[in-house]
Design an enzyme around this catalytic site. Sequence first.
Site, PDB file in Angstrom:
ATOM      1  CB  SER A 190     -48.585  49.651 -65.548  1.00 17.20           C
ATOM      2  OG  SER A 190     -48.067  50.396 -66.424  1.00 17.20           O
ATOM      3  CE  LYS A 191     -43.364  49.603 -59.499  1.00 13.66           C
ATOM      4  NZ  LYS A 191     -43.575  48.263 -59.606  1.00 13.66           N
TER       5      LYS A 191
END
Length: 485
Positions: A252-253
């Site tokens: 994810s980010k």
Amino acid sequence: MAVRVRIAPSPTGNLHIGTARTAVFNWLFARHHNGKFILRVEDTDEARSRPEYTENIKSGLTWLGLTWDEGPFFQTQRLDRYKQAIQNLLDKDLAYPCYCTPEELDQMREQQKAQGLAPRYDNRHRNLTTEQKQTYEAEGRKPVIRFKIDDDREIVWQDLIRGEVSWKGSDLGGDMVVARTAENPEDTFGQPLYNLAVVVDDIDMEISHVIRGEDHIANTAKQILLYEAMGAKVPEFAHTPLILNQDGRKLSKRDGVTSIDDFRKMGFLPEALANYMTLLGWTPPDSTEEIFSLETAAQKFSLERVNKAGAKFDWAKLDWLNSQYLHEMPAEKLVELLVPYWQEAGYGVNLESDRPWLESLTAMIAPSLTRLADAAQESRLLFGRAVEYSDEAVSLLKQEGVEAIVREVIEAISTHVNFDLDTAKTIIKQVTKSQKVKKGLVMRSLRAGLTGELHGPDLIQSWLLLHQKGLDRIRLQSALGEIKS
Ligand code: GLU
């Protein structure tokens, strides 16, 4: 059967690594079967979709070499088709208007929660009478359209990656919304939603295989019901494993990079990244073979060899692959890729006027590059940035006899007008002889003086490149300063 697959990104962000990897598998599958790879932009979420994201997705796919055969098609240009499909479902009594207010739905969920039940729509407006509908309309309520889901139904499919998958109708959250409320008072219903639009598109575009991330499994169960309701053939499904970070969670980010742009900026080559993505979940028949182009992978690709388990993202492997591609690349091509990184570092390069020098520099540093971005650090001294002497270099420079070596080299440089690789070698030989020292000491002294380090790329080549920029004498002069300090 003609193979037709698609990648269907939503333009609500830049091209994501997960989407790109799904695109890779679709592309490989299409090429392997001489089929078609279609790009469809799922832009019905008007609030979050942006044209610049569509551009980013297109340029990212192109950069990776994932060219599409048809499209891009845009869902916003097909809204009439979805409305028609919804109307058909209403006409066949497979869908109905639901007038529940958000407050009623919240209350329903609260009650379910209090009873320890999973939240779901309880299908309460499935069988409204005409009078009930009229009453709600008169109250000014606007309906959503829900598609009927039979709780007793078991949905089963042979997933081409996961084998048999079955899903209970009762686990799909009740009758599902396929269209929002109408914004325009003349319309019976409003914006069509994802599951409906996808199925209409996949039918119209004659998609034979839907290959997408495993986070869509529950959607697949719902979509199969929609195919049936629309009297269409259900395509084959293959759900690819998610990409995980080192902790085994979905990448994810928080892991720093997620978009293909991030990887590009960090200096990964498209060939290396595409190669790496093919290995993120797919094992080639000869698993010792790891470096290959998309075309080569396509010849061998099959969904049977895609793993079910999540694919861990391995930076070291990606770096290794990238360095292999970088080391193979001819300097005259690599130099062009390095220019933006040098410019970003503020080195003010001009490829047109300085190509031979920049190419020699490229050839010299290439073996030590892992990512293109490393070039900035690897070549900073050649671009005249100040030397920082390492402790080892300082102690070498302060060794007895080194000052005399450095002085003699400085002298020798001024006496040679045409300075080339042979000149450098001759000077080293001459100084070795006259100072009565080992050649190794001369070389180390020079390296320490010119670069402030005892290790680095080819010394003679570095010296020549520095000389061509008039930097070698200046460097050696400051090394003398360091010796005296
Ligand atoms: N727009 C969906 C997504 O980006 C596409 C899913 C699908 O392939 O059906 O996840």
